[in-house]
Design a protein around this motif. Structure first.
Motif, PDB file in Angstrom:
ATOM      1  N   VAL A  61       0.853  -1.181   0.000  1.00 55.31           N
ATOM      2  CA  VAL A  61       0.000   0.000   0.000  1.00 55.31           C
ATOM      3  C   VAL A  61       0.890   1.232   0.000  1.00 55.31           C
ATOM      4  N   LYS A  62       0.643   2.124  -0.937  1.00 54.95           N
ATOM      5  CA  LYS A  62       1.400   3.373  -1.031  1.00 54.95           C
ATOM      6  C   LYS A  62       0.497   4.515  -0.583  1.00 54.95           C
ATOM      7  N   LEU A  63       1.009   5.350   0.330  1.00 55.09           N
ATOM      8  CA  LEU A  63       0.229   6.448   0.897  1.00 55.09           C
ATOM      9  C   LEU A  63       0.958   7.770   0.718  1.00 55.09           C
ATOM     10  N   PRO A  64       0.233   8.836   0.416  1.00 48.83           N
ATOM     11  CA  PRO A  64       0.875  10.147   0.433  1.00 48.83           C
ATOM     12  C   PRO A  64       1.136  10.540   1.888  1.00 48.83           C
ATOM     13  N   PRO A  65       2.165  11.313   2.159  1.00 48.15           N
ATOM     14  CA  PRO A  65       2.471  11.713   3.535  1.00 48.15           C
ATOM     15  C   PRO A  65       1.294  12.371   4.252  1.00 48.15           C
ATOM     16  N   THR A  66       0.423  13.040   3.517  1.00 45.80           N
ATOM     17  CA  THR A  66      -0.710  13.737   4.134  1.00 45.80           C
ATOM     18  C   THR A  66      -1.725  12.784   4.762  1.00 45.80           C
TER      19      THR A  66
END
Length: 95
Positions: A61-66
């Motif tokens: 799973v890839k998440l933006p830092p926000t």
């Protein structure tokens, strides 16, 4: 007055059952955090005498830092509710 946003999650039939993971590896770049959820396989002796713990990634799973703080908050809230219902969670190997 603005309308409130309600997110309706939909899960495809192929992934509805979920995937078992007992290991998490987290790494990041400048633009995203990557969470590799994995299931460990039987440990094996390595060539130099060390023990090798293979693990198969079952989901990435890839998440933006926000989004990371929201994930941490949701996990904390759910773990708190779980412990209120079932008692403290003990890490493996602790008495």
């Amino acid at each position: 007055m603005a309308n409130e946003l309600h997110v309706e999650l939909r899960v495809d039939d192929e992934i509805e059952a979920g995937a078992y993971a007992n290991l998490l590896s987290v790494w990041h770049s400048q633009h995203e955090f990557t969470l590799d959820f994995a299931a460990t396989l039987p440990a094996q002796p390595g060539p130099d005498g060390d023990i090798i713990q293979p693990a198969r990634v079952v989901a990435r799973v890839k998440l933006p830092p926000t989004v990371v703080f929201s994930v941490l908050r949701a996990l904390n809230e759910n773990l708190t509710a779980f412990e209120a219902s079932y008692g403290p969670v003990k890490e493996p190997g602790t008495p």
